[in-house]
Design a protein around this motif. Structure first.
Motif, PDB file in Angstrom:
ATOM      1  N   PRO A   1      39.753  40.884  38.304  1.00 52.80           N
ATOM      2  CA  PRO A   1      41.008  40.178  38.604  1.00 52.80           C
ATOM      3  C   PRO A   1      41.408  40.327  40.074  1.00 52.80           C
ATOM      4  N   VAL A   2      41.561  39.209  40.758  1.00 53.72           N
ATOM      5  CA  VAL A   2      41.917  39.185  42.178  1.00 53.72           C
ATOM      6  C   VAL A   2      42.930  38.066  42.402  1.00 53.72           C
ATOM      7  N   LYS A   3      43.946  38.322  43.226  1.00 53.98           N
ATOM      8  CA  LYS A   3      44.925  37.282  43.548  1.00 53.98           C
ATOM      9  C   LYS A   3      44.466  36.413  44.716  1.00 53.98           C
ATOM     10  N   SER A   4      44.143  37.053  45.837  1.00 49.14           N
ATOM     11  CA  SER A   4      43.758  36.310  47.041  1.00 49.14           C
ATOM     12  C   SER A   4      42.360  36.726  47.482  1.00 49.14           C
ATOM     13  N   PHE A   5      41.524  35.734  47.706  1.00 49.78           N
ATOM     14  CA  PHE A   5      40.146  35.994  48.101  1.00 49.78           C
ATOM     15  C   PHE A   5      39.881  35.379  49.472  1.00 49.78           C
ATOM     16  N   TYR A   6      39.328  36.193  50.380  1.00 44.72           N
ATOM     17  CA  TYR A   6      39.010  35.742  51.734  1.00 44.72           C
ATOM     18  C   TYR A   6      37.520  35.958  52.001  1.00 44.72           C
ATOM     19  N   PHE A   7      36.889  34.940  52.570  1.00 46.45           N
ATOM     20  CA  PHE A   7      35.464  35.058  52.890  1.00 46.45           C
ATOM     21  C   PHE A   7      35.216  34.494  54.282  1.00 46.45           C
ATOM     22  N   TRP A   8      34.643  35.318  55.135  1.00 44.18           N
ATOM     23  CA  TRP A   8      34.289  34.928  56.496  1.00 44.18           C
ATOM     24  C   TRP A   8      32.768  34.959  56.568  1.00 44.18           C
ATOM     25  N   GLY A   9      32.144  33.798  56.499  1.00 49.52           N
ATOM     26  CA  GLY A   9      30.691  33.727  56.498  1.00 49.52           C
ATOM     27  C   GLY A   9      30.241  32.279  56.477  1.00 49.52           C
ATOM     28  N   ASN A  10      28.957  32.052  56.688  1.00 43.89           N
ATOM     29  CA  ASN A  10      28.483  30.677  56.826  1.00 43.89           C
ATOM     30  C   ASN A  10      27.361  30.311  55.861  1.00 43.89           C
ATOM     31  N   LYS A  11      27.288  31.025  54.724  1.00 46.90           N
ATOM     32  CA  LYS A  11      26.250  30.706  53.757  1.00 46.90           C
ATOM     33  C   LYS A  11      26.819  30.673  52.339  1.00 46.90           C
ATOM     34  N   GLU A  12      26.638  29.536  51.675  1.00 43.50           N
ATOM     35  CA  GLU A  12      27.097  29.422  50.292  1.00 43.50           C
ATOM     36  C   GLU A  12      26.354  30.394  49.386  1.00 43.50           C
ATOM     37  N   GLU A  13      25.097  30.673  49.712  1.00 42.26           N
ATOM     38  CA  GLU A  13      24.312  31.595  48.885  1.00 42.26           C
ATOM     39  C   GLU A  13      24.998  32.954  48.753  1.00 42.26           C
ATOM     40  N   LEU A  14      25.669  33.379  49.819  1.00 41.81           N
ATOM     41  CA  LEU A  14      26.372  34.661  49.771  1.00 41.81           C
ATOM     42  C   LEU A  14      27.595  34.581  48.859  1.00 41.81           C
ATOM     43  N   LEU A  15      28.336  33.502  48.959  1.00 43.55           N
ATOM     44  CA  LEU A  15      29.506  33.317  48.099  1.00 43.55           C
ATOM     45  C   LEU A  15      29.129  33.347  46.622  1.00 43.55           C
ATOM     46  N   MET A  16      28.008  32.748  46.305  1.00 50.24           N
ATOM     47  CA  MET A  16      27.592  32.654  44.907  1.00 50.24           C
ATOM     48  C   MET A  16      27.107  33.990  44.353  1.00 50.24           C
ATOM     49  N   LYS A  17      27.015  34.991  45.211  1.00 49.81           N
ATOM     50  CA  LYS A  17      26.616  36.319  44.757  1.00 49.81           C
ATOM     51  C   LYS A  17      27.728  37.018  43.975  1.00 49.81           C
ATOM     52  N   PHE A  18      28.989  36.633  44.224  1.00 51.29           N
ATOM     53  CA  PHE A  18      30.075  37.371  43.567  1.00 51.29           C
ATOM     54  C   PHE A  18      31.260  36.509  43.157  1.00 51.29           C
ATOM     55  N   LEU A  19      31.479  35.360  43.814  1.00 51.52           N
ATOM     56  CA  LEU A  19      32.625  34.521  43.457  1.00 51.52           C
ATOM     57  C   LEU A  19      32.630  34.133  41.974  1.00 51.52           C
ATOM     58  N   PRO A  20      31.478  33.872  41.351  1.00 57.90           N
ATOM     59  CA  PRO A  20      31.491  33.525  39.922  1.00 57.90           C
ATOM     60  C   PRO A  20      31.976  34.646  39.011  1.00 57.90           C
ATOM     61  N   TYR A  21      32.112  35.869  39.538  1.00 53.07           N
ATOM     62  CA  TYR A  21      32.501  37.002  38.698  1.00 53.07           C
ATOM     63  C   TYR A  21      33.951  37.418  38.916  1.00 53.07           C
ATOM     64  N   LEU A  22      34.705  36.616  39.668  1.00 54.56           N
ATOM     65  CA  LEU A  22      36.136  36.855  39.810  1.00 54.56           C
ATOM     66  C   LEU A  22      36.876  36.119  38.696  1.00 54.56           C
ATOM     67  N   LYS A  23      37.973  36.665  38.265  1.00 56.87           N
ATOM     68  CA  LYS A  23      38.719  36.093  37.139  1.00 56.87           C
ATOM     69  C   LYS A  23      39.462  34.837  37.589  1.00 56.87           C
ATOM     70  N   PRO A  24      39.093  33.673  37.074  1.00 56.19           N
ATOM     71  CA  PRO A  24      39.691  32.419  37.560  1.00 56.19           C
ATOM     72  C   PRO A  24      41.205  32.353  37.409  1.00 56.19           C
ATOM     73  N   ILE A  25      41.720  32.850  36.299  1.00 56.64           N
ATOM     74  CA  ILE A  25      43.142  32.665  36.004  1.00 56.64           C
ATOM     75  C   ILE A  25      44.046  33.472  36.935  1.00 56.64           C
ATOM     76  N   THR A  26      43.519  34.528  37.560  1.00 55.25           N
ATOM     77  CA  THR A  26      44.350  35.338  38.460  1.00 55.25           C
ATOM     78  C   THR A  26      44.266  34.873  39.908  1.00 55.25           C
ATOM     79  N   LEU A  27      43.266  34.059  40.247  1.00 57.53           N
ATOM     80  CA  LEU A  27      43.083  33.631  41.633  1.00 57.53           C
ATOM     81  C   LEU A  27      44.185  32.660  42.055  1.00 57.53           C
ATOM     82  N   GLU A  28      44.965  33.070  43.030  1.00 59.99           N
ATOM     83  CA  GLU A  28      46.016  32.213  43.558  1.00 59.99           C
ATOM     84  C   GLU A  28      45.575  31.482  44.817  1.00 59.99           C
ATOM     85  N   SER A  29      44.666  32.091  45.577  1.00 56.27           N
ATOM     86  CA  SER A  29      44.216  31.437  46.808  1.00 56.27           C
ATOM     87  C   SER A  29      42.789  31.842  47.144  1.00 56.27           C
TER      88      SER A  29
END
Length: 234
Positions: A176-204
């Motif tokens: 569960p995370v409210k605000s998620f920030y990512f500074w990077g230039n590769k989608e492959e990196l985002l897909m390493k962990f973004l799918p495992y964050l709780k969608p309903i708690t993400l506000e931004s």
């Protein structure tokens, strides 16, 4: 009257209800120590509702082949530095309170990769994070414009997130995370962990591309995630 001595009770002698009460008072430090006591206690901890109780987590990759992890909780924060070393990984722990530096210690782990070690340590911590993080922040240096392997292991960010993602996948529930920030230039990196964050708690969700403005950041897979679709602010 003779009273025969009794064997002192250990944590393993307690009922599950008694353990639940006791474990409700421990934080991330105690969790990591108790996991090393024995396998039955480690199994109990991994399946229990214990909480690392962090408020914010920040991860930064530095150009000096170093990764820093910032862990914030209540009125304290901990900085863990993972530095590449000729013999392995040099780790430095610094704990701060409002009064200033509280603890400063270090150790050298031989024959290990610093980025993988950082991801594994953070994964163990977040595996036991039950309460909602106010923010989760990742900042990585730009990766050259080249095709990455699925594992992304040729770069420190890829090794860190691959190790971290393994732990997030093993959680019973999404992180569960409210605000998620990512500074990077590769989608492959985002897909390493973004799918495992709780969608309903993400506000931004905030994604920053460190490359020039005309550089294209592909996010086709990210756009299809429930985490992206359900976020309230981008």
């Amino acid at each position: 009257m003779n009273v025969s001595p009794t064997t002192p009770r250990s944590l393993l002698d307690l009922t599950s209800d008694e353990l639940d009460i006791i474990m409700g008072y421990v934080g991330y430090k105690e969790i990591q120590v108790l996991r090393k006591v024995c396998s039955p206690l480690r199994d109990y901890i991994d399946q229990s509702p214990m909480d690392s109780k962090f408020d914010n987590v920040r991860v930064e990759e530095l150009r000096s082949e170093k990764i820093q992890v910032w862990l914030y909780y209540k009125d304290k924060y901990l900085i863990i530095g993972y530095q590449k070393h000729p013999e392995g990984c040099f780790i430095e722990f610094k704990s701060y309170t409002e009064a200033g530096l509280l603890v400063n210690r270090s150790k050298l782990l031989k024959d290990v990769d610093y980025a993988t070690t950082a991801g594994n340590d953070l994964g163990l911590i977040l595996k036991h994070q039950k309460s909602t993080l106010n923010s989760l922040f990742f900042e990585f240096i730009e990766i050259p414009e080249e095709r990455l392997t699925i594992e992304c292991l040729q770069f420190p960010a890829g090794r860190l997130l691959t190790s971290l993602g393994t732990h997030l996948q093993s959680r019973e529930f999404f992180l569960p995370v409210k605000s998620f920030y990512f500074w990077g230039n590769k989608e492959e990196l985002l897909m390493k962990f973004l799918p495992y964050l709780k969608p309903i708690t993400l506000e931004s969700i905030t994604i920053h591309n460190p490359l020039p403005d005309d550089a294209y950041l592909r996010l086709k897979k990210v756009f299809n995630l429930d985490q992206w679709k359900m976020a309230k602010k981008f």
